[in-house]
Write a protein that holds these residues in place. Structure first.
Motif, PDB file in Angstrom:
ATOM      1  N   THR A  94      19.489  16.261 -10.709  1.00 17.37           N
ATOM      2  CA  THR A  94      19.601  17.626 -10.207  1.00 17.37           C
ATOM      3  C   THR A  94      21.055  17.802  -9.805  1.00 17.37           C
ATOM      4  OG1 THR A  94      18.960  16.903  -8.008  1.00 17.37           O
ATOM      5  CG2 THR A  94      17.221  17.790  -9.377  1.00 17.37           C
ATOM      6  N   ASP A  95      21.809  18.464 -10.632  1.00 15.82           N
ATOM      7  CA  ASP A  95      23.249  18.637 -10.420  1.00 15.82           C
ATOM      8  C   ASP A  95      23.908  17.267 -10.236  1.00 15.82           C
ATOM      9  OD1 ASP A  95      23.041  21.403 -10.660  1.00 15.82           O
ATOM     10  OD2 ASP A  95      22.538  21.614  -8.548  1.00 15.82           O
ATOM     11  N   ASP A  96      24.569  17.057  -9.101  1.00 11.29           N
ATOM     12  CA  ASP A  96      25.243  15.784  -8.870  1.00 11.29           C
ATOM     13  C   ASP A  96      24.359  14.754  -8.188  1.00 11.29           C
ATOM     14  OD1 ASP A  96      27.551  16.685 -10.015  1.00 11.29           O
ATOM     15  OD2 ASP A  96      28.439  17.347  -8.127  1.00 11.29           O
ATOM     16  N   THR A  97      23.182  15.176  -7.721  1.00  8.12           N
ATOM     17  CA  THR A  97      22.281  14.278  -7.009  1.00  8.12           C
ATOM     18  C   THR A  97      21.296  13.646  -7.983  1.00  8.12           C
ATOM     19  OG1 THR A  97      22.430  15.653  -5.040  1.00  8.12           O
ATOM     20  CG2 THR A  97      20.589  14.123  -5.150  1.00  8.12           C
ATOM     21  N   ARG A  98      21.027  12.389  -7.764  1.00 10.87           N
ATOM     22  CA  ARG A  98      20.026  11.698  -8.569  1.00 10.87           C
ATOM     23  C   ARG A  98      18.967  11.119  -7.644  1.00 10.87           C
ATOM     24  NH1 ARG A  98      22.820   8.782 -13.725  1.00 10.87           N
ATOM     25  NH2 ARG A  98      23.814  10.665 -14.474  1.00 10.87           N
ATOM     26  N   LEU A  99      17.736  11.358  -8.024  1.00  6.58           N
ATOM     27  CA  LEU A  99      16.599  10.802  -7.304  1.00  6.58           C
ATOM     28  C   LEU A  99      16.063   9.646  -8.142  1.00  6.58           C
ATOM     29  CD1 LEU A  99      14.307  10.851  -5.151  1.00  6.58           C
ATOM     30  CD2 LEU A  99      13.126  12.451  -6.651  1.00  6.58           C
ATOM     31  N   TYR A 100      16.090   8.455  -7.589  1.00 10.03           N
ATOM     32  CA  TYR A 100      15.525   7.287  -8.253  1.00 10.03           C
ATOM     33  C   TYR A 100      14.202   6.985  -7.595  1.00 10.03           C
ATOM     34  CZ  TYR A 100      19.895   6.394 -10.621  1.00 10.03           C
ATOM     35  OH  TYR A 100      20.993   6.501 -11.429  1.00 10.03           O
ATOM     36  N   GLU A 101      13.162   6.810  -8.401  1.00  8.49           N
ATOM     37  CA  GLU A 101      11.844   6.591  -7.812  1.00  8.49           C
ATOM     38  C   GLU A 101      10.975   5.743  -8.715  1.00  8.49           C
ATOM     39  OE1 GLU A 101       9.705  10.293  -7.445  1.00  8.49           O
ATOM     40  OE2 GLU A 101      10.588  11.024  -9.295  1.00  8.49           O
ATOM     41  N   ILE A 102       9.942   5.224  -8.116  1.00 10.99           N
ATOM     42  CA  ILE A 102       8.898   4.499  -8.849  1.00 10.99           C
ATOM     43  C   ILE A 102       7.588   4.748  -8.106  1.00 10.99           C
ATOM     44  CG2 ILE A 102       9.271   2.315  -7.651  1.00 10.99           C
ATOM     45  CD1 ILE A 102       8.663   0.944 -10.390  1.00 10.99           C
ATOM     46  N   SER A 103       6.581   5.178  -8.840  1.00  9.44           N
ATOM     47  CA  SER A 103       5.265   5.409  -8.258  1.00  9.44           C
ATOM     48  C   SER A 103       4.366   4.251  -8.620  1.00  9.44           C
ATOM     49  CB  SER A 103       4.679   6.718  -8.794  1.00  9.44           C
ATOM     50  OG  SER A 103       5.485   7.799  -8.406  1.00  9.44           O
ATOM     51  N   TYR A 104       3.388   3.984  -7.779  1.00 10.18           N
ATOM     52  CA  TYR A 104       2.482   2.857  -8.003  1.00 10.18           C
ATOM     53  C   TYR A 104       1.095   3.344  -8.349  1.00 10.18           C
ATOM     54  CZ  TYR A 104       6.266   0.965  -5.211  1.00 10.18           C
ATOM     55  OH  TYR A 104       7.494   0.663  -4.704  1.00 10.18           O
ATOM     56  N   GLY A 122       0.753  -1.237   0.000  1.00  8.18           N
ATOM     57  CA  GLY A 122       0.000   0.000   0.000  1.00  8.18           C
ATOM     58  C   GLY A 122       0.788   1.294   0.000  1.00  8.18           C
ATOM     59  N   PHE A 123       2.066   1.236  -0.309  1.00  6.11           N
ATOM     60  CA  PHE A 123       2.849   2.469  -0.400  1.00  6.11           C
ATOM     61  C   PHE A 123       2.548   3.156  -1.732  1.00  6.11           C
ATOM     62  CE2 PHE A 123       4.836   0.273   2.958  1.00  6.11           C
ATOM     63  CZ  PHE A 123       5.620   1.165   3.685  1.00  6.11           C
ATOM     64  N   SER A 124       2.659   4.478  -1.749  1.00  2.00           N
ATOM     65  CA  SER A 124       2.382   5.224  -2.982  1.00  2.00           C
ATOM     66  C   SER A 124       3.578   5.259  -3.916  1.00  2.00           C
ATOM     67  CB  SER A 124       1.960   6.662  -2.655  1.00  2.00           C
ATOM     68  OG  SER A 124       3.022   7.364  -2.017  1.00  2.00           O
ATOM     69  N   GLU A 125       4.782   5.197  -3.349  1.00  2.00           N
ATOM     70  CA  GLU A 125       6.000   5.202  -4.155  1.00  2.00           C
ATOM     71  C   GLU A 125       7.176   4.754  -3.309  1.00  2.00           C
ATOM     72  OE1 GLU A 125       7.411   9.025  -5.546  1.00  2.00           O
ATOM     73  OE2 GLU A 125       6.782   9.996  -3.705  1.00  2.00           O
ATOM     74  N   SER A 126       8.256   4.419  -3.992  1.00  2.00           N
ATOM     75  CA  SER A 126       9.532   4.109  -3.354  1.00  2.00           C
ATOM     76  C   SER A 126      10.568   5.008  -3.984  1.00  2.00           C
ATOM     77  CB  SER A 126       9.937   2.654  -3.589  1.00  2.00           C
ATOM     78  OG  SER A 126       9.046   1.773  -2.955  1.00  2.00           O
ATOM     79  N   TYR A 127      11.523   5.474  -3.189  1.00  2.97           N
ATOM     80  CA  TYR A 127      12.576   6.293  -3.765  1.00  2.97           C
ATOM     81  C   TYR A 127      13.865   6.203  -2.955  1.00  2.97           C
ATOM     82  CZ  TYR A 127      11.401   9.916  -0.319  1.00  2.97           C
ATOM     83  OH  TYR A 127      11.164  10.614   0.837  1.00  2.97           O
ATOM     84  N   VAL A 128      14.952   6.574  -3.614  1.00  2.00           N
ATOM     85  CA  VAL A 128      16.281   6.575  -3.014  1.00  2.00           C
ATOM     86  C   VAL A 128      17.084   7.698  -3.660  1.00  2.00           C
ATOM     87  CG1 VAL A 128      17.165   4.853  -4.655  1.00  2.00           C
ATOM     88  CG2 VAL A 128      18.291   5.125  -2.436  1.00  2.00           C
TER      89      VAL A 128
END
Length: 141
Positions: free
Chosen positions: A131-141, A102-108
């Protein structure tokens, strides 16, 4: 070899002992304290009943969503088993677990200076934004 995954609980002393043996950045008390908090999530990867990996993170609630988000804080694979695809399988399992619970998304979050982690997250099916040197990895459900 048979790769399996299990939710880690504070009473899982044999698994905690195995983690402390190869992951020197933590100790028994830290792991048990982490696991005592209901919003904290830890999943181990086991190869033939031996713990070879750990993913842990947090269930986060937000103002604008009625479902929690799974924030992955760390993915660690025993040095002997790195580069064998076990990290991405562990991430995929955790992401699927979050969706099924039941989570809406996962990210790291990671940075582009960590190409090994980037590869693991992409292989597990997470999408990234830069975003610059940072990367947001995500998946929405």
């Amino acid at each position: 070899m048979n790769l399996t995954f299990e939710m880690l609980q504070s009473g899982d002393i044999p698994q905690i002992n195995e983690i402390v043996e190869w992951w020197t950045d933590c100790n028994h008390d830290q792991i048990k304290k982490f696991l005592s908090e209901k919003q904290n999530i830890a999943i181990v990867a086991k190869l033939e009943d031996k713990v070879i990996g750990l993913i842990y993170g947090y269930s986060l609630t937000c103002f604008d969503c009625d479902k929690p988000q799974f924030f992955i804080y760390s993915v660690d694979i025993h040095e002997k088993y790195q580069g064998s695809g076990y990290g991405s399988k562990l991430v995929k399992y955790a992401v699927d677990w979050a969706r099924d619970n039941g989570f809406s998304e996962s990210y790291v979050l990671t940075d582009k200076g960590n190409p090994g982690a980037c590869k693991v997250y992409e292989k597990a099916g997470l999408n990234h934004s830069k975003t610059d040197d940072t990367r947001l990895y995500e998946i929405s459900y």
